[in-house]
Enzyme design. Structure first.
Site, short mmCIF file in Angstrom:
data_model
loop_
_atom_site.label_atom_id
_atom_site.label_comp_id
_atom_site.label_asym_id
_atom_site.label_seq_id
_atom_site.Cartn_x
_atom_site.Cartn_y
_atom_site.Cartn_z
N ASP A 80 -29.68 -14.10 -10.28
CA ASP A 80 -28.53 -14.74 -10.80
C ASP A 80 -28.39 -16.00 -9.57
OD1 ASP A 80 -28.67 -12.54 -12.02
OD2 ASP A 80 -26.93 -13.46 -12.83
N ASP A 119 -33.09 -15.11 -13.14
CA ASP A 119 -32.67 -14.80 -14.06
C ASP A 119 -31.60 -16.19 -14.31
OD1 ASP A 119 -30.10 -13.88 -15.29
OD2 ASP A 119 -30.74 -11.91 -14.31
N ASP A 120 -30.30 -15.86 -14.33
CA ASP A 120 -28.90 -17.18 -15.41
C ASP A 120 -28.87 -18.23 -13.71
OD1 ASP A 120 -28.09 -16.43 -17.63
OD2 ASP A 120 -27.13 -14.36 -16.50
N HIS A 122 -32.30 -18.36 -15.98
CA HIS A 122 -32.53 -18.08 -17.94
C HIS A 122 -31.69 -19.06 -17.87
CE1 HIS A 122 -33.67 -13.58 -17.33
NE2 HIS A 122 -34.17 -14.33 -16.87
N ARG A 168 -26.92 -21.09 -23.06
CA ARG A 168 -26.69 -20.12 -23.01
C ARG A 168 -25.27 -19.94 -23.26
NH1 ARG A 168 -29.61 -14.68 -22.43
NH2 ARG A 168 -30.08 -15.27 -19.86
N LYS A 197 -23.47 -16.85 -24.38
CA LYS A 197 -23.18 -15.21 -24.88
C LYS A 197 -22.24 -15.22 -25.09
CE LYS A 197 -25.46 -14.57 -21.07
NZ LYS A 197 -26.49 -13.59 -20.63
#
Ligand code: NAG
Ligand code: NAG
Length: 378
Positions: free
Chosen positions: A194, A215-216, A237, A270, A272
């Site tokens: 991340d 990743d993010d 991500h 995104r 979540k």
């Protein structure tokens, strides 16, 4: 220490020369001078010396410091207003442990990367394609409890073992022009790398970040008044809220992602919310976001995250309210095997959205959208 004393001596004589050019100087303690010292640390003792001396120095220069394995470069007890400068290349030894490798806390702190400086933990020594699983990997930078008017400017970070920058318990932190370059991990087993993980923080601004990772790019689990602007995210991500839920702090409020690019990534945007948990996601704005080469979802908003995307029934314990998407350009951005937009909300749990000039195409239509707000399109 020698250069510290030299500075003190010069400073003391200069002060005396101005204040009392004639009278014989009385010897008095001058503790405040201590705090004005500039200290330089380098080599394999640099980390230990810097940690031990951190409260004696108003400026701490870390010049080609080689942090031994299993050691945190710990600057978590800095005096208010301390300036920390990284010069040359900072390296870390290899050990399977949790880290962090670098920790900085304090009020009104400025951290600067000098021209050409690099922080290189050489993460490929840990990469095994398994990220949080597999061998134990040290987290890189705990930027925790930075308050007042704190800044991190021009840091260049290369190849973190796993997560790069954790921002937690901060209030009043601006990060300018940070590069997190984990490109090498795309082919060498980097995972869960991340860029920025943000929790329980407020008044955070991140300008002009470049993140190449797996990743993010940004993940905001909780916090208020957070702006990510002029960023570039590649390989990861995307720009994420969450996952929110199941932690001690489950409130996200007033977050803006603007004028940023997400490319060569699993997702663009995104949001979540973990199913079966409670909290709130309120006032999140994405504006002026350009997407390209997105593999899975251009835009994904879900209240049925359970550790994986879009699992099971959505629940409304974490309402996603006042979500605003404005000027999102992703024409032909999504791979034909991916989905352009997926929105899965519980009934009545996604109120007051704004959806303006959103174009995300190239992929499939997601067939299982639920309770999509009338302004949005799925
Ligand atoms: C979020 O922004 C709104 C509108 O500016 C403001 O009324 C609210 O107090 C803010 N919330 C927080 C937690 O700062
Ligand atoms: C839309 O966003 C792009 C960046 O993706 C920006 O260059 C452009 O100026 C924005 N347009 C408007 C009308 O704000």
């Amino acid at each position: 220490m020698p250069q510290l004393f030299t500075l003190l001596t010069i400073g003391a004589f200069a002060a005396m020369a101005v204040a009392s050019p004639v009278a014989a100087p009385a010897i008095t303690a001058a503790p405040s001078l201590d705090k004005r010292a500039s200290c330089t640390f380098s080599g394999s003792n640099g980390a230990a010396s810097a940690s031990a001396s951190q409260q004696k120095c108003s400026t701490i220069v870390l010049s080609n410091v080689a942090v031994p394995s299993g050691v945190t470069l710990d600057l978590s007890k800095l005096n208010d207003g301390t300036h920390v400068i990284f010069e040359g290349t900072t390296t870390w030894g290899h050990k399977e442990w949790k880290g962090p490798l670098l920790q900085i806390s304090g009020k009104d702190i400025t951290v600067t990367g000098a021209s050409g400086a690099k922080l290189n933990p050489d993460g490929k020594r840990w990469w095994d394609g398994k990220g949080d699983k597999g061998v134990t990997k040290p987290k890189f930078f705990a930027a925790h409890k930075l308050t007042g008017k704190s800044y991190i400017n021009n840091l260049y970070i290369e190849n973190t073992p796993v997560q790069a920058v954790s921002i937690n318990g901060c209030n009043g932190l601006t990060i300018n022009q940070m590069t997190i370059d984990n490109k090498a991990g795309d082919s060498a087993g980097g995972h869960n790398t991340d860029g920025f993980d943000i929790g329980s923080s407020s008044n955070i601004v991140i300008n002009g970040a470049k993140v190449y990772n797996q990743d993010d790019c940004v993940a905001i689990n909780s916090g208020t008044d957070i702006t990510f602007s002029g960023g570039y995210c590649s390989g990861g991500h995307g720009l994420s809220i969450g996952s929110v839920g199941g932690r001690s702090d489950n409130t996200v409020e007033n977050v803006t992602f603007k004028d940023s690019t997400v490319t060569n990534s699993d997702n663009g945007i995104r949001v979540k919310a973990k199913s079966g948990t409670t909290g709130s996601i309120k006032g999140v704005t994405y504006s002026g976001i350009t997407l390209s080469s997105i593999k899975k979802y251009g835009i994904l908003v879900e209240q049925n995250y359970n550790g994986g995307d879009l699992h099971g029934s959505p629940t409304g314990g974490i309402p996603i309210s006042n979500l605003k998407l404005d000027n999102i350009s992703g024409t032909k951005a999504v791979a034909s095997s991916g989905h352009n937009i997926a929105i899965v909300c519980a009934s009545g749990a996604c109120p007051s959205w704004t959806w303006n000039k959103v174009s995300v195409t190239g992929g499939k239509t997601y067939g299982s959208c639920q309770n999509v707000p009338s302004v949005a399109k799925c």
